[in-house]
Motif scaffolding. Sequence first.
Motif, PDB file in Angstrom:
ATOM      1  N   ARG A  71     -35.933  28.962 -48.622  1.00  0.00           N
ATOM      2  CA  ARG A  71     -35.028  27.911 -49.538  1.00  0.00           C
ATOM      3  C   ARG A  71     -35.043  28.221 -50.937  1.00  0.00           C
ATOM      4  O   ARG A  71     -33.840  28.163 -51.615  1.00  0.00           O
ATOM      5  N   ASN A  72     -36.181  28.547 -51.695  1.00  0.00           N
ATOM      6  CA  ASN A  72     -35.881  29.052 -53.046  1.00  0.00           C
ATOM      7  C   ASN A  72     -35.199  30.028 -53.463  1.00  0.00           C
ATOM      8  O   ASN A  72     -34.545  30.248 -54.542  1.00  0.00           O
ATOM      9  N   ARG A  73     -35.157  31.060 -52.498  1.00  0.00           N
ATOM     10  CA  ARG A  73     -34.267  32.312 -52.741  1.00  0.00           C
ATOM     11  C   ARG A  73     -32.574  31.934 -52.632  1.00  0.00           C
ATOM     12  O   ARG A  73     -31.930  32.863 -52.696  1.00  0.00           O
ATOM     13  N   GLY A  74     -32.539  30.829 -51.918  1.00  0.00           N
ATOM     14  CA  GLY A  74     -30.890  30.564 -51.752  1.00  0.00           C
ATOM     15  C   GLY A  74     -30.228  31.160 -50.919  1.00  0.00           C
ATOM     16  O   GLY A  74     -30.936  31.646 -49.971  1.00  0.00           O
ATOM     17  N   GLY A  75     -29.188  31.965 -51.222  1.00  0.00           N
ATOM     18  CA  GLY A  75     -28.313  32.670 -50.285  1.00  0.00           C
ATOM     19  C   GLY A  75     -28.800  33.938 -49.965  1.00  0.00           C
ATOM     20  O   GLY A  75     -28.641  34.725 -48.837  1.00  0.00           O
ATOM     21  N   GLN A  76     -29.867  34.406 -50.795  1.00  0.00           N
ATOM     22  CA  GLN A  76     -30.767  35.706 -50.699  1.00  0.00           C
ATOM     23  C   GLN A  76     -31.963  35.534 -49.680  1.00  0.00           C
ATOM     24  O   GLN A  76     -32.593  36.637 -49.400  1.00  0.00           O
ATOM     25  N   GLY A  77     -32.239  34.392 -49.221  1.00  0.00           N
ATOM     26  CA  GLY A  77     -33.276  34.137 -48.543  1.00  0.00           C
ATOM     27  C   GLY A  77     -33.242  34.300 -47.136  1.00  0.00           C
ATOM     28  O   GLY A  77     -34.236  34.353 -46.117  1.00  0.00           O
ATOM     29  N   GLY A  78     -31.755  34.539 -46.473  1.00  0.00           N
ATOM     30  CA  GLY A  78     -31.893  34.551 -45.111  1.00  0.00           C
ATOM     31  C   GLY A  78     -31.768  33.428 -44.375  1.00  0.00           C
ATOM     32  O   GLY A  78     -31.827  32.457 -44.914  1.00  0.00           O
ATOM     33  N   ARG A  79     -31.571  33.520 -43.177  1.00  0.00           N
ATOM     34  CA  ARG A  79     -31.475  32.251 -42.252  1.00  0.00           C
ATOM     35  C   ARG A  79     -32.587  32.192 -41.855  1.00  0.00           C
ATOM     36  O   ARG A  79     -33.472  32.777 -41.621  1.00  0.00           O
ATOM     37  N   PRO A  80     -32.708  30.978 -41.390  1.00  0.00           N
ATOM     38  CA  PRO A  80     -34.042  30.401 -40.622  1.00  0.00           C
ATOM     39  C   PRO A  80     -34.056  31.314 -39.341  1.00  0.00           C
ATOM     40  O   PRO A  80     -33.351  31.506 -38.463  1.00  0.00           O
ATOM     41  N   ALA A  81     -35.605  31.399 -38.811  1.00  0.00           N
ATOM     42  CA  ALA A  81     -35.882  32.091 -37.606  1.00  0.00           C
ATOM     43  C   ALA A  81     -35.631  31.015 -36.492  1.00  0.00           C
ATOM     44  O   ALA A  81     -35.796  29.777 -36.904  1.00  0.00           O
ATOM     45  N   GLY A  82     -35.056  31.399 -35.591  1.00  0.00           N
ATOM     46  CA  GLY A  82     -34.592  30.629 -34.383  1.00  0.00           C
ATOM     47  C   GLY A  82     -36.087  30.160 -33.699  1.00  0.00           C
ATOM     48  O   GLY A  82     -37.009  30.678 -33.948  1.00  0.00           O
ATOM     49  N   PHE A  83     -35.834  28.954 -33.456  1.00  0.00           N
ATOM     50  CA  PHE A  83     -37.049  28.236 -32.762  1.00  0.00           C
ATOM     51  C   PHE A  83     -36.861  27.454 -31.775  1.00  0.00           C
ATOM     52  O   PHE A  83     -36.002  26.326 -31.812  1.00  0.00           O
ATOM     53  N   ASP A  84     -37.257  27.493 -30.439  1.00  0.00           N
ATOM     54  CA  ASP A  84     -36.962  26.581 -29.401  1.00  0.00           C
ATOM     55  C   ASP A  84     -38.367  25.626 -29.134  1.00  0.00           C
ATOM     56  O   ASP A  84     -39.296  26.091 -28.530  1.00  0.00           O
ATOM     57  N   LEU A  85     -38.468  24.372 -29.546  1.00  0.00           N
ATOM     58  CA  LEU A  85     -39.495  23.633 -29.262  1.00  0.00           C
ATOM     59  C   LEU A  85     -39.861  23.617 -27.656  1.00  0.00           C
ATOM     60  O   LEU A  85     -40.955  23.561 -27.142  1.00  0.00           O
ATOM     61  N   GLU A  86     -38.829  23.571 -26.780  1.00  0.00           N
ATOM     62  CA  GLU A  86     -39.015  23.504 -25.423  1.00  0.00           C
ATOM     63  C   GLU A  86     -39.991  24.702 -24.897  1.00  0.00           C
ATOM     64  O   GLU A  86     -40.886  24.497 -24.118  1.00  0.00           O
ATOM     65  N   ILE A  87     -39.478  25.776 -25.392  1.00  0.00           N
ATOM     66  CA  ILE A  87     -40.228  26.789 -24.787  1.00  0.00           C
ATOM     67  C   ILE A  87     -41.731  27.136 -25.388  1.00  0.00           C
ATOM     68  O   ILE A  87     -42.761  27.196 -24.796  1.00  0.00           O
ATOM     69  N   TYR A  88     -41.770  26.578 -26.824  1.00  0.00           N
ATOM     70  CA  TYR A  88     -43.073  26.564 -27.469  1.00  0.00           C
ATOM     71  C   TYR A  88     -43.987  25.612 -26.465  1.00  0.00           C
ATOM     72  O   TYR A  88     -45.211  25.947 -26.878  1.00  0.00           O
ATOM     73  N   ARG A  89     -43.746  24.641 -26.103  1.00  0.00           N
ATOM     74  CA  ARG A  89     -44.419  23.626 -25.388  1.00  0.00           C
ATOM     75  C   ARG A  89     -45.120  24.329 -24.427  1.00  0.00           C
ATOM     76  O   ARG A  89     -46.137  23.875 -23.829  1.00  0.00           O
ATOM     77  N   ARG A  90     -44.509  25.046 -23.644  1.00  0.00           N
ATOM     78  CA  ARG A  90     -45.151  25.863 -22.590  1.00  0.00           C
ATOM     79  C   ARG A  90     -46.547  26.456 -22.925  1.00  0.00           C
ATOM     80  O   ARG A  90     -47.389  26.844 -22.350  1.00  0.00           O
ATOM     81  N   ARG A  91     -46.671  27.001 -24.374  1.00  0.00           N
ATOM     82  CA  ARG A  91     -48.089  27.581 -24.775  1.00  0.00           C
ATOM     83  C   ARG A  91     -48.969  26.778 -24.698  1.00  0.00           C
ATOM     84  O   ARG A  91     -50.075  27.071 -24.407  1.00  0.00           O
TER      85      ARG A  91
END
Length: 111
Positions: A71-91
């Motif tokens: 966020r501090n890098r603004g437009g140069q910071g890139g986009r957020p990493a994709g994250f799927d909570l439903e898949i993560y719950r299987r862990r």
Amino acid sequence: MTPGQRHDGICARPLPERIPVPRAGLGRLRCRPDHVIADKAYSSRGSRVYLRKRGIGHTIPEKNDQKQNRRNRGGQGGRPAGFDLEIYRRRNTVERCFNQLKGFRPRPPPR
């Protein structure tokens, strides 16, 4: 296997190459999983880039400091990493299995 005090992140690259993945039908075992679900210890940019280059999907939550730095890098910071909570719950199922296995370890004899 690594010592208990070592960070698990050092195994992030060699591990997917050493675990055989069975095929749905006949054929030899694959050495590339379709998807990896990991905790925040594996959330480094290097881990994500490695998985992307090998064509392995991943669900890894971002650490709070990584989010803030992006966020501090603004437009140069890139986009957020994709994250799927439903898949993560299987862990959680896998983690509970490990806890059960650890519970049935043979205990050392009393001295």
